[in-house]
Design an enzyme around this catalytic site. Structure first.
Site, PDB file in Angstrom:
ATOM      1  N   ASP A  75       0.458  -1.586   0.035  1.00  0.00           N
ATOM      2  CA  ASP A  75       0.266   0.036   0.053  1.00  0.00           C
ATOM      3  C   ASP A  75       0.740   1.481  -0.051  1.00  0.00           C
ATOM      4  O   ASP A  75       0.504   2.267   0.733  1.00  0.00           O
ATOM      5  CB  ASP A  75      -1.398  -0.174   1.380  1.00  0.00           C
ATOM      6  CG  ASP A  75      -1.962  -1.076   0.982  1.00  0.00           C
ATOM      7  OD1 ASP A  75      -1.993  -1.997   0.254  1.00  0.00           O
ATOM      8  OD2 ASP A  75      -2.682  -1.198   2.045  1.00  0.00           O
ATOM      9  N   LYS A 134      -7.084  -4.713  -3.417  1.00  0.00           N
ATOM     10  CA  LYS A 134      -8.038  -5.620  -1.665  1.00  0.00           C
ATOM     11  C   LYS A 134      -9.102  -3.986  -1.289  1.00  0.00           C
ATOM     12  O   LYS A 134      -8.399  -3.538  -1.867  1.00  0.00           O
ATOM     13  CB  LYS A 134      -7.142  -6.064  -0.460  1.00  0.00           C
ATOM     14  CG  LYS A 134      -5.825  -4.970  -0.085  1.00  0.00           C
ATOM     15  CD  LYS A 134      -4.778  -5.299   0.807  1.00  0.00           C
ATOM     16  CE  LYS A 134      -4.259  -4.628   0.546  1.00  0.00           C
ATOM     17  NZ  LYS A 134      -4.689  -3.357   2.112  1.00  0.00           N
ATOM     18  N   CYS A 146      -2.007  -2.925   7.877  1.00  0.00           N
ATOM     19  CA  CYS A 146      -1.779  -3.445   6.766  1.00  0.00           C
ATOM     20  C   CYS A 146      -0.468  -4.837   6.941  1.00  0.00           C
ATOM     21  O   CYS A 146      -0.349  -5.693   5.976  1.00  0.00           O
ATOM     22  CB  CYS A 146      -2.476  -3.206   5.635  1.00  0.00           C
ATOM     23  SG  CYS A 146      -3.973  -2.336   5.134  1.00  0.00           S
TER      24      CYS A 146
HETATM   25  C1  VGL Z   1      -4.415   0.605   5.898  1.00  0.00           C
HETATM   26  C2  VGL Z   1      -6.279   1.831   7.092  1.00  0.00           C
HETATM   27  C3  VGL Z   1      -7.150   1.265   6.036  1.00  0.00           C
HETATM   28  C4  VGL Z   1      -3.421   0.236   4.921  1.00  0.00           C
HETATM   29  C5  VGL Z   1      -5.591  -0.114   4.407  1.00  0.00           C
HETATM   30  O1  VGL Z   1      -3.068   0.077   4.435  1.00  0.00           O
HETATM   31  O2  VGL Z   1      -2.335   0.132   6.578  1.00  0.00           O
HETATM   32  N1  VGL Z   1      -4.500   1.127   7.040  1.00  0.00           N
HETATM   33  N2  VGL Z   1      -6.916   0.847   4.733  1.00  0.00           N
END
Ligand code: VGL
Ligand code: ZN
Length: 197
Positions: A9, A106, A151
């Protein structure tokens, strides 16, 4: 041993200026790019939510960072982030994406959040990543990216439970650190058998 780098991410919304900015999120990009040369495979994940997602506070007129109960358990309600097709959902402009063998998205299921690259937050719906890794003979993973305590943490713990040899390179991760979440994540990862480097 076949060793993959799993880059979690590294998207604009998790970097300074983004909707769910992680402090120093952009600092790790050059180090991640350099690390890509040391692995047999490079896999990127991309948080990828439809507008009005069930993990968004705005969906309920709730306060961002408040908690709710979902059928699958407690869930943090986040600011709107990584909406499909938005600039915020794009990878950081400096991240090397050409080296990626696979980009796995995702969080596209409107009803279930997905912190982990392996399973949605119900802990049962698979993303398909496990099958991809196994069919390629990948048995060892190093995780880097954002955010350490969400994540990266969920992905590392799931990978270890699935039997992969898992290391998290902590200097190439940054955390949200919300309400003690970083310390809890470090304990949880170690307990699951993840190596924190
Ligand atoms: C994430 C919160 C919501 C992350 C993704 O990538 O850690 N955190 N969505
Ligand atoms: Zn998300």
């Amino acid at each position: 041993m076949t060793h993959a780098l799993l880059v979690i991410d590294v998207q604009n919304d998790f970097c300074p200026g983004g909707a769910l900015a992680v402090a120093g999120g952009d600092e790790i990009v050059p180090g991640i790019n350099a690390a890509m040369n040391d692995f047999d495979a490079v896999i990127l994940t991309q948080d990828w939510h439809p507008a009005g997602h069930s993990s968004f506070a705005s969906t309920y007129d709730a306060a961002p960072m408040s908690m709710t109960e979902m059928p699958y358990g407690p869930q943090v309600l986040w600011p709107d982030h990584c909406i499909q097709g938005s600039i915020g959902a794009q990878f950081h402009a400096d991240l090397t994406t050409d080296r990626a063998d696979l980009i796995i998205r995702k969080g596209y299921n409107p009803a279930i959040d997905s912190y982990s690259a392996f399973f949605e937050n119900d802990k049962t719906t698979p993303t398909g990543l496990e099958g991809y890794l196994r069919t390629r003979g990948i048995d060892t993973l190093t995780l880097v990216g954002l955010a350490t305590d969400f994540c990266v943490n969920y992905s590392a713990v799931d990978a270890a439970r699935l039997g992969f040899d898992v290391t998290v390179d902590m200097k190439l991760c940054r955390a949200i650190d919300f309400d003690g979440s970083l310390a809890a994540a470090e304990t949880g990862m170690r307990d699951a058998g993840v190596t924190l480097a």
